[in-house]
Design an enzyme around this catalytic site. Structure first.
Site, PDB file in Angstrom:
ATOM      1  N   GLY A  27      -3.431  -4.244   7.215  1.00 49.07           N
ATOM      2  CA  GLY A  27      -3.704  -3.447   6.028  1.00 49.07           C
ATOM      3  C   GLY A  27      -4.447  -4.377   5.104  1.00 49.07           C
ATOM      4  O   GLY A  27      -4.519  -5.575   5.357  1.00 49.07           O
ATOM      5  N   CYS A  28      -4.987  -3.866   4.031  1.00 47.42           N
ATOM      6  CA  CYS A  28      -5.772  -4.717   3.153  1.00 47.42           C
ATOM      7  C   CYS A  28      -4.865  -5.694   2.411  1.00 47.42           C
ATOM      8  O   CYS A  28      -5.201  -6.822   2.173  1.00 47.42           O
ATOM      9  CB  CYS A  28      -6.547  -3.850   2.186  1.00 47.42           C
ATOM     10  SG  CYS A  28      -7.746  -4.736   1.222  1.00 47.42           S
ATOM     11  N   GLN A  29      -3.661  -5.245   2.039  1.00 53.79           N
ATOM     12  CA  GLN A  29      -2.831  -6.056   1.165  1.00 53.79           C
ATOM     13  C   GLN A  29      -1.546  -6.521   1.837  1.00 53.79           C
ATOM     14  O   GLN A  29      -1.251  -7.698   1.882  1.00 53.79           O
ATOM     15  CB  GLN A  29      -2.484  -5.272  -0.094  1.00 53.79           C
ATOM     16  CG  GLN A  29      -3.717  -4.827  -0.819  1.00 53.79           C
ATOM     17  CD  GLN A  29      -3.484  -4.690  -2.297  1.00 53.79           C
ATOM     18  OE1 GLN A  29      -2.426  -5.010  -2.810  1.00 53.79           O
ATOM     19  NE2 GLN A  29      -4.482  -4.236  -2.998  1.00 53.79           N
TER      20      GLN A  29
END
Lengths: 409, 140
Positions: B50-52
């Site tokens: 995921g991005c974060q």
């Protein structure tokens, strides 16, 4: 609770978005480094353009087209004077900082970069000032080198200075780091680079909204920034380039507006700045940018800078009362950006709980993954201030962090 | 219990909370209770980027049912994962594939599935279903 002083009240009144509630709480907007909010006069300038004089520029002889062209070119002139460019032809309108850097990487790189040559960037660059250089270096067989930094987030410029040579084709460095807040000594870097005839591009996206920038005094060869971080609209930015480079560089994109004459055999290109502005430009964007510049000039960039430094110091004082915060980026020269971690909590969780309390911060790697790799962290929570923020809002941030700690740890 | 029955159970639990803090304290507690994945199994092929926040997912089959274990570096993400596992783990592959996991929406956590949150949950659900559908087609 601290009283908001009168001038701040007047400033805030100009930003309609700041009065709203988010998740049932008054909005605290601390994501200004991602994009700033817009004053009413900028918003109105866009609707005014479409209501009164929408028309294509540089083409028609009719009155509306003339009005649009005048406003568009006036925006260029105002932008040039705002950054103290020598002449307005050195200001090229782009889609934003990323687009400006890509333009230089592709166009300058095409002509002046050869196999074996080097491009230098710094360890704290935004992906927008890394990837375009990687792409052109790969294409040309050139090498990408990196100025390192220390644990405070200060560039170790000696590393660059000791390696300066005619073999370096260009140095691209950020004026202010978006994830650390560090203000870099770009003037010194430029002066040292010029002794070897090396041109320097400065990524000014995080500088122009917060401090006075004088491209002639800096003597930079290229300077890039975006309107939307300086109270203007999205989708428009600026590439300042010295005339000698812009004239020597080949066009970046082909199309209308950038030509002088076209036959199927050959095309003669237009003069700068038009050579680099193919197609119908972002007309209302330029008009909105001009209004944002007028707004900054009337507010006074020195007032903005002073107020933001006050907020930064107040926030550092306030947050230092909370135990267990690690700060990422502690350079002595800093813009109003605080990147931090709550020990034992993931930035995503912290950002989420702050949002539930109406506080907008940015979490993640801030498009600077190499910076996160350097500090060996998954990301940070970043609060970035604008002059319209208040001490009271910083108090809310401190309370919000305390609540996040209580919930998460 | 069937998928829908467990989903209903979760809906009932969440009906007790009247503010976001109670709701999230409960999710955070579930995140803390989720059994950790052996660090040796947190390999890149099990990582859902995921991005974060990062999410690891491990799927196995046992007696015609799919068993999931998962982990994340963010605690709220982990809490939601723990509910997904409670609902989907130990179910038959065909039922997992068909499930719409609508409970997430119903208990007010839809925002965690939006692309801007970029927390890997949407891809985690896709991966869970993908594994189940692969197993289902293997069987038939």
């Amino acid at each position: 609770m601290e009283k908001v002083n009168d001038i701040t009240t007047l400033w805030r009144k100009q930003f309609p978005i700041l009065t709203q509630q988010v998740n049932g709480k008054p909005l605290v907007y601390f994501d200004n480094a991602a994009t700033s909010q817009k004053p009413l006069r900028v918003i109105q300038s866009l609707s005014d353009y479409y209501t009164r004089y929408n028309s294509n520029v540089h083409r028609g002889v009719h009155t509306l087209s003339q009005m649009a062209t005048d406003a568009f070119e006036e925006a260029r002139e105002l932008t040039a004077s705002f950054i103290h460019a020598g002449e307005k032809e050195e200001v090229i309108f782009t889609k934003g900082t990323t687009d400006s850097i890509n333009l230089v990487a592709q166009s300058f790189g095409e002509k002046f970069l050869q196999a074996g040559k080097e491009i230098w960037i710094s360890a704290m660059e935004h992906h927008a000032n890394i990837v375009p250089w990687q792409m052109i270096c790969e294409k040309k067989g050139a090498k990408l080198k990196v100025i390192p930094m220390n644990r405070e987030g200060v560039l170790l410029t000696e590393e660059l200075y000791q390696n300066l040579s005619e073999n370096i084709a260009l140095i691209a460095v950020t004026h202010v780091s978006n994830s650390l807040g560090t203000i870099n000594p770009v003037k010194e870097i430029i002066a040292r680079a010029h002794t070897f005839g090396i041109p320097v591009l400065v990524d000014g996206a995080q500088a122009v909204p917060h401090m006075s920038v004088n491209v002639q005094e800096l003597d930079c060869d290229f300077y890039c920034f975006s309107a939307h971080k300086m109270y203007g609209p999205t989708g428009i930015g600026v590439l300042y380039g010295k005339r000698k480079w812009l004239e020597a560089m080949p066009p970046y994109q082909g199309g209308g507006d950038m030509i002088e004459t076209v036959t199927f055999e050959k095309t003669d290109y237009n003069v700068i700045p038009f050579k680099f502005e193919a197609g119908t430009p972002h007309i209302e964007g330029a008009i909105g940018l001009a209004e944002a510049i007028r707004f900054i000039q009337e507010t006074g960039i020195e007032n903005i800078e002073k107020r933001e430094q006050e907020l930064l110091h107040y926030a550092m004082e306030k947050l230092s009362e909370i135990e267990g915060i690690t700060y990422i980026g502690t350079a002595p020269e800093k813009a109003a950006v605080i990147s931090f971690l709550i020990e034992g909590a993931h930035p995503y969780d912290v950002g989420f709980i702050l949002d539930k309390q109406g506080i907008a911060v940015r979490t993640g790697h801030h498009c600077t993954q190499p910076v996160m790799q350097f500090f060996d962290i998954p990301g940070t929570v970043r609060a970035s201030f604008a002059f319209y923020n208040t001490e009271e809002e910083i108090g809310r941030l401190a309370e919000g962090i305390q609540k996040a700690k209580n919930m998460l740890l | 219990m069937k998928i829908e029955e467990i989903e209903d159970e979760i809906r009932e639990e969440f009906a007790l909370f009247d503010d976001w803090e109670d709701r999230y304290n409960y999710i955070i507690d579930m995140g803390k209770d989720l059994p950790l994945i052996d660090p040796a199994l947190k390999t890149d092929d099990r990582l859902i980027k995921g991005c974060q926040s990062r999410v690891w997912l491990r799927a196995e089959h046992q007696d015609g049912k799919i068993m999931y274990t998962a982990d994340s570096d963010a605690i709220i993400t982990k809490g939601i994962i723990s509910m997904l596992i409670r609902v989907l783990s130990g179910q038959k592959p065909e039922e997992i594939v068909q499930s719409q996991v609508t409970f997430i929406d119903d208990i007010g956590l839809k925002e965690h599935l939006s692309p801007t949150r970029s927390n890997g949950l949407v891809s985690m659900i896709q991966h869970m279903k993908h594994y189940a559908s692969q197993y289902a087609s293997l069987k038939s």
